[in-house]
Design a protein around this motif. Structure first.
Motif, PDB file in Angstrom:
ATOM      1  N   LEU A   9       0.784  -1.242  -0.023  1.00 40.84           N
ATOM      2  CA  LEU A   9      -0.070   0.039   0.014  1.00 40.84           C
ATOM      3  C   LEU A   9       0.848   1.213   0.116  1.00 40.84           C
ATOM      4  O   LEU A   9       0.739   2.070  -0.961  1.00 40.84           O
ATOM      5  CB  LEU A   9      -0.911  -0.115   1.247  1.00 40.84           C
ATOM      6  N   ILE A  25       0.836   4.144  -2.911  1.00 44.82           N
ATOM      7  CA  ILE A  25       0.607   5.286  -2.565  1.00 44.82           C
ATOM      8  C   ILE A  25       1.739   6.281  -3.159  1.00 44.82           C
ATOM      9  O   ILE A  25       1.642   7.433  -3.676  1.00 44.82           O
ATOM     10  CB  ILE A  25       0.216   5.780  -1.045  1.00 44.82           C
ATOM     11  N   PRO A  48      -5.824   4.692  -6.317  1.00 43.38           N
ATOM     12  CA  PRO A  48      -6.765   4.567  -5.337  1.00 43.38           C
ATOM     13  C   PRO A  48      -6.816   3.382  -4.521  1.00 43.38           C
ATOM     14  O   PRO A  48      -6.384   2.367  -5.065  1.00 43.38           O
ATOM     15  CB  PRO A  48      -8.222   5.232  -6.105  1.00 43.38           C
ATOM     16  N   LEU A  49      -7.472   3.599  -3.375  1.00 43.88           N
ATOM     17  CA  LEU A  49      -7.362   2.181  -2.535  1.00 43.88           C
ATOM     18  C   LEU A  49      -8.089   1.089  -3.022  1.00 43.88           C
ATOM     19  O   LEU A  49      -7.456  -0.058  -2.866  1.00 43.88           O
ATOM     20  CB  LEU A  49      -7.957   2.375  -1.198  1.00 43.88           C
ATOM     21  N   LYS A  50      -9.234   1.513  -3.669  1.00 42.11           N
ATOM     22  CA  LYS A  50      -9.865   0.158  -4.389  1.00 42.11           C
ATOM     23  C   LYS A  50      -8.977  -0.642  -5.382  1.00 42.11           C
ATOM     24  O   LYS A  50      -8.952  -1.786  -5.482  1.00 42.11           O
ATOM     25  CB  LYS A  50     -10.956   0.654  -5.368  1.00 42.11           C
ATOM     26  N   VAL A 106      -5.524  -0.691  -5.248  1.00 44.07           N
ATOM     27  CA  VAL A 106      -4.742  -1.178  -4.605  1.00 44.07           C
ATOM     28  C   VAL A 106      -5.060  -2.485  -3.930  1.00 44.07           C
ATOM     29  O   VAL A 106      -4.383  -3.507  -4.248  1.00 44.07           O
ATOM     30  CB  VAL A 106      -4.085  -0.123  -3.463  1.00 44.07           C
ATOM     31  N   THR A 115     -13.036  -0.326   1.302  1.00 47.32           N
ATOM     32  CA  THR A 115     -14.059   0.119   0.342  1.00 47.32           C
ATOM     33  C   THR A 115     -15.385   0.032   0.791  1.00 47.32           C
ATOM     34  O   THR A 115     -16.350   0.800   0.397  1.00 47.32           O
ATOM     35  CB  THR A 115     -13.716  -0.262  -1.061  1.00 47.32           C
ATOM     36  N   LEU A 131      -7.527   5.990   6.748  1.00 47.79           N
ATOM     37  CA  LEU A 131      -6.698   6.007   5.336  1.00 47.79           C
ATOM     38  C   LEU A 131      -7.626   6.568   4.310  1.00 47.79           C
ATOM     39  O   LEU A 131      -8.770   6.411   4.343  1.00 47.79           O
ATOM     40  CB  LEU A 131      -6.626   4.364   5.141  1.00 47.79           C
ATOM     41  N   GLY A 132      -7.148   7.303   3.408  1.00 49.83           N
ATOM     42  CA  GLY A 132      -7.640   7.657   2.222  1.00 49.83           C
ATOM     43  C   GLY A 132      -8.055   9.112   2.455  1.00 49.83           C
ATOM     44  O   GLY A 132      -8.526   9.868   1.486  1.00 49.83           O
ATOM     45  N   LYS A 133      -8.074   9.537   3.669  1.00 50.07           N
ATOM     46  CA  LYS A 133      -8.830  11.064   3.864  1.00 50.07           C
ATOM     47  C   LYS A 133      -7.604  12.137   3.693  1.00 50.07           C
ATOM     48  O   LYS A 133      -8.222  13.245   4.268  1.00 50.07           O
ATOM     49  CB  LYS A 133      -9.335  10.994   5.406  1.00 50.07           C
ATOM     50  N   SER A 134      -6.639  12.056   3.524  1.00 47.78           N
ATOM     51  CA  SER A 134      -5.665  12.893   3.436  1.00 47.78           C
ATOM     52  C   SER A 134      -4.668  13.205   2.004  1.00 47.78           C
ATOM     53  O   SER A 134      -4.823  12.449   1.292  1.00 47.78           O
ATOM     54  CB  SER A 134      -4.716  12.935   4.692  1.00 47.78           C
ATOM     55  N   ASP A 135      -3.830  14.051   2.211  1.00 42.64           N
ATOM     56  CA  ASP A 135      -3.114  14.130   0.934  1.00 42.64           C
ATOM     57  C   ASP A 135      -1.696  12.970   1.029  1.00 42.64           C
ATOM     58  O   ASP A 135      -1.780  12.348   1.923  1.00 42.64           O
ATOM     59  CB  ASP A 135      -2.304  15.423   0.636  1.00 42.64           C
ATOM     60  N   ARG A 136      -0.930  12.967   0.039  1.00 41.39           N
ATOM     61  CA  ARG A 136      -0.231  11.918  -0.232  1.00 41.39           C
ATOM     62  C   ARG A 136       0.860  11.704   0.774  1.00 41.39           C
ATOM     63  O   ARG A 136       1.287  10.862   1.188  1.00 41.39           O
ATOM     64  CB  ARG A 136       0.456  11.932  -1.687  1.00 41.39           C
ATOM     65  N   GLU A 165      -0.515  10.532   3.946  1.00 41.79           N
ATOM     66  CA  GLU A 165      -0.680   9.159   4.034  1.00 41.79           C
ATOM     67  C   GLU A 165       0.285   8.220   3.899  1.00 41.79           C
ATOM     68  O   GLU A 165       0.350   7.238   4.376  1.00 41.79           O
ATOM     69  CB  GLU A 165      -1.439   8.724   2.500  1.00 41.79           C
ATOM     70  N   PHE A 188     -14.849  12.978   0.064  1.00 44.25           N
ATOM     71  CA  PHE A 188     -13.980  11.873   0.202  1.00 44.25           C
ATOM     72  C   PHE A 188     -14.452  10.456  -0.733  1.00 44.25           C
ATOM     73  O   PHE A 188     -13.786   9.822  -1.506  1.00 44.25           O
ATOM     74  CB  PHE A 188     -14.315  11.145   1.604  1.00 44.25           C
ATOM     75  N   CYS A 226     -13.564  11.062  -4.270  1.00 41.81           N
ATOM     76  CA  CYS A 226     -12.162  10.849  -4.650  1.00 41.81           C
ATOM     77  C   CYS A 226     -11.982   9.189  -4.469  1.00 41.81           C
ATOM     78  O   CYS A 226     -10.837   8.884  -4.317  1.00 41.81           O
ATOM     79  CB  CYS A 226     -11.236  11.496  -3.654  1.00 41.81           C
ATOM     80  N   ASP A 227     -13.305   8.518  -4.508  1.00 39.76           N
ATOM     81  CA  ASP A 227     -13.007   7.199  -4.546  1.00 39.76           C
ATOM     82  C   ASP A 227     -12.431   6.772  -3.287  1.00 39.76           C
ATOM     83  O   ASP A 227     -11.480   5.655  -3.039  1.00 39.76           O
ATOM     84  CB  ASP A 227     -12.243   6.691  -5.559  1.00 39.76           C
ATOM     85  N   ARG A 228     -12.647   7.437  -2.036  1.00 42.88           N
ATOM     86  CA  ARG A 228     -12.083   7.098  -0.817  1.00 42.88           C
ATOM     87  C   ARG A 228     -10.652   7.192  -0.757  1.00 42.88           C
ATOM     88  O   ARG A 228      -9.867   6.449  -0.025  1.00 42.88           O
ATOM     89  CB  ARG A 228     -12.749   5.735  -0.239  1.00 42.88           C
ATOM     90  N   SER A 229      -9.945   7.884  -1.734  1.00 43.57           N
ATOM     91  CA  SER A 229      -8.682   8.030  -1.562  1.00 43.57           C
ATOM     92  C   SER A 229      -8.228   9.557  -1.873  1.00 43.57           C
ATOM     93  O   SER A 229      -7.818   9.656  -3.125  1.00 43.57           O
ATOM     94  CB  SER A 229      -8.285   7.114  -2.822  1.00 43.57           C
ATOM     95  N   VAL A 230      -8.297  10.234  -1.184  1.00 40.80           N
ATOM     96  CA  VAL A 230      -7.945  11.613  -1.273  1.00 40.80           C
ATOM     97  C   VAL A 230      -6.814  11.884  -1.971  1.00 40.80           C
ATOM     98  O   VAL A 230      -6.368  12.826  -2.936  1.00 40.80           O
ATOM     99  CB  VAL A 230      -8.447  12.426   0.017  1.00 40.80           C
ATOM    100  N   TYR A 231      -5.639  10.920  -1.205  1.00 39.91           N
ATOM    101  CA  TYR A 231      -4.411  11.167  -1.684  1.00 39.91           C
ATOM    102  C   TYR A 231      -4.361  11.194  -3.236  1.00 39.91           C
ATOM    103  O   TYR A 231      -3.311  11.616  -3.828  1.00 39.91           O
ATOM    104  CB  TYR A 231      -3.447  10.398  -0.983  1.00 39.91           C
ATOM    105  N   SER A 232      -4.930  10.385  -3.985  1.00 40.63           N
ATOM    106  CA  SER A 232      -4.819  10.081  -5.379  1.00 40.63           C
ATOM    107  C   SER A 232      -5.472  11.101  -6.447  1.00 40.63           C
ATOM    108  O   SER A 232      -5.292  10.989  -7.443  1.00 40.63           O
ATOM    109  CB  SER A 232      -5.661   8.764  -5.772  1.00 40.63           C
ATOM    110  N   THR A 290      -5.090  14.638  -4.927  1.00 41.06           N
ATOM    111  CA  THR A 290      -4.576  15.888  -4.481  1.00 41.06           C
ATOM    112  C   THR A 290      -4.190  16.869  -5.279  1.00 41.06           C
ATOM    113  O   THR A 290      -4.343  18.127  -5.214  1.00 41.06           O
ATOM    114  CB  THR A 290      -3.385  15.656  -3.446  1.00 41.06           C
ATOM    115  N   ASN A 333      -3.220  22.319  -2.006  1.00 38.98           N
ATOM    116  CA  ASN A 333      -4.464  21.227  -1.528  1.00 38.98           C
ATOM    117  C   ASN A 333      -5.500  22.488  -1.354  1.00 38.98           C
ATOM    118  O   ASN A 333      -5.262  23.531  -1.276  1.00 38.98           O
ATOM    119  CB  ASN A 333      -4.196  20.549  -0.475  1.00 38.98           C
TER     120      ASN A 333
END
Lengths: 152, 286
Positions: free
Chosen positions: A41, A45, A51-53, A55, A74, A99-104, A107, B68, B71-77, B79, B110
């Motif tokens: 993961l 990232i 995206p998590l899906k 991964v 998910t 997980l998934g709620k912030s910037d790279r 994360e 959220f 962004c497909d539950r992946s905000v980092y992807s 940004t 951001n």
């Protein structure tokens, strides 16, 4: 007859000992797989920002007990095997919740910390398994042997 | 398409004719508005209304959850796109975002505490470029499409791209926001570089794909004009869009000065969604 019965008892008690140890093996394997996932993961990232899906969908593991947890990334709440303690559930659950709620950058930091935490848990469980496995098989064997001797 | 919105809003939208729905505007703690057939109305559990009384409102927490899920539950992807103020769904739906900008020097890294979301729904209008295509009888002309936001520039250039593709013309779409390409149905001879700045898309596209025509959306700033000029020097035709209300208006001042000199044909949209107000051959006036 006594000899055969005694041998069967030795065999059975040794098997029971190793069955008891298998619970610890499962837990160790769970943390090994979880660590593999966390490392994968973090890499995804960092390099592809997938995206998590994607991964979760592309991660391959033989550990079937990890699948319900990964699906929860998910699809709702985290699901754990019964041998994972409340504390461990808290650590893993909180990570997946964030997980998934912030910037790279955040994360990567979050996942790095999780990798370290899981690595520590894995080492603890590996040590425990080694100790318990050896001990419980030996105990099982010697218990059976003791019964065998008494029977004789 | 609206899977990222709260269930109640999805249900409200299901009562609205999707063919006339052009945008959904969600603002923190304000009534949800929709652009419908050229007008604006409030979205209620029963569909549309001109009264805000029963309209849905969305809290800050719900808005954060919308982003959220968006962004497909992946905000980092997402940004990088969020920092530019939008996220594009796979269907080519652009979702604009407003909130607190996080900066690193002069660069926006951001947007946090999102307060507004604008979902813009593209509609393919087959044949909307007929009048423009009639000017391409002897070959494609460098063309600039001018209009205010939301009038149909992207729809027009998408139709042009499809028409050129059906004529076996090699088209490169420099699709910075991934709005043109996803909705195209005829794209046998179309290549697309998405989410890249125009300078990169033009330079690399010309080198690697040898296009006959480059189509791009929303020129903005000197770097974009230089990319267009470079393409034209390379012998590649460019069809682009720009925000404005008329030919003279876009060329008047600032960073866009000189834009009209780069093109041979100007198409001005206005007076209603998708309506062509003027087509002017620029070479003839020069």
């Amino acid at each position: 007859m006594k000899t055969v019965t005694g041998l069967v008892i030795v065999l059975l008690s040794t098997v029971l000992g190793s069955l008891y140890a298998s619970k610890f093996k499962k837990k160790r394997d769970y943390f090994v797989s979880l660590e593999n996932f966390a490392v994968y993961l973090k890499r995804e990232i960092s390099f592809s920002a997938s995206p998590l899906k994607t991964v979760v969908g592309s991660f391959r593991t033989d550990n079937e007990e990890l699948a319900p947890l990964l699906n929860s990334v998910t699809e709702g709440e985290a699901v754990f095997p019964e041998y994972i303690t409340e504390d461990e559930r808290g650590i893993i659950g909180r990570f997946f919740e964030k997980l998934g709620k912030s910037d790279r950058t955040n994360e990567i930091e979050l996942t790095s910390a999780f990798v370290e935490e899981i690595k520590r848990k894995k080492e603890e469980e590996s040590g425990r398994y080694k100790r318990v496995a050896a001990l419980s098989v030996k105990l099982g064997f010697f218990f059976g042997l003791a019964v065998f001797i008494i029977l004789l | 398409m609206f899977g990222f919105l709260p269930k109640r809003i999805q249900e409200g939208l299901s009562a609205v004719n999707p063919d006339k729905l052009f945008e959904v505007r969600i603002r923190k703690d304000r009534p949800v508005c929709v652009g419908y057939g050229g007008d604006t109305a409030y979205l209620t559990p029963c569909g549309l209304s001109l009264s805000a009384a029963k309209a849905f409102t969305v809290s800050g927490d719900e808005l954060a959850q919308i982003v959220f899920e968006l962004c497909d539950r992946s905000v980092y992807s997402h940004t990088d796109k969020i920092a530019k103020g939008f996220v594009t769904l796979p269907e080519g739906v652009r979702v604009g975002l407003c909130g607190e900008c996080v900066t690193d020097g002069e660069r926006i890294t951001n947007i946090k505490n999102i307060t507004s979301v604008n979902i813009r729904l593209p509609h393919a209008v087959k044949g909307c470029s007929d009048k423009v295509m009639s000017h391409f009888v002897h070959g494609v002309l460098n063309t600039i499409v001018i209009s205010p936001p939301g009038v149909g520039k992207t729809t027009l250039v998408r139709d042009i791209a499809e028409r050129l593709s059906s004529n076996l013309c090699n088209v490169l779409i420099a699709d910075e926001r991934n709005e043109i390409f996803p909705l195209m149905t005829s794209r046998d001879t179309v290549d697309a570089i998405v989410y890249a700045p125009k300078k990169y898309a033009f330079e690399n596209g010309i080198r690697s794909m040898s296009p006959d025509v480059i189509i791009t959306d929303e020129l903005m700033g000197r770097a974009d004009l230089e990319a267009v000029a470079m393409a034209e020097r390379s012998g590649v035709k460019v069809i682009a869009t720009v925000h404005g209300v008329g030919v003279e208006d876009v060329d008047r001042e600032g960073e866009m000065r000189g834009i009209i000199g780069l093109f041979e044909l100007a198409v001005v949209l206005g007076g209603g969604r998708g309506r062509i107000k003027e087509i002017r051959k620029l070479g003839e006036n020069a």
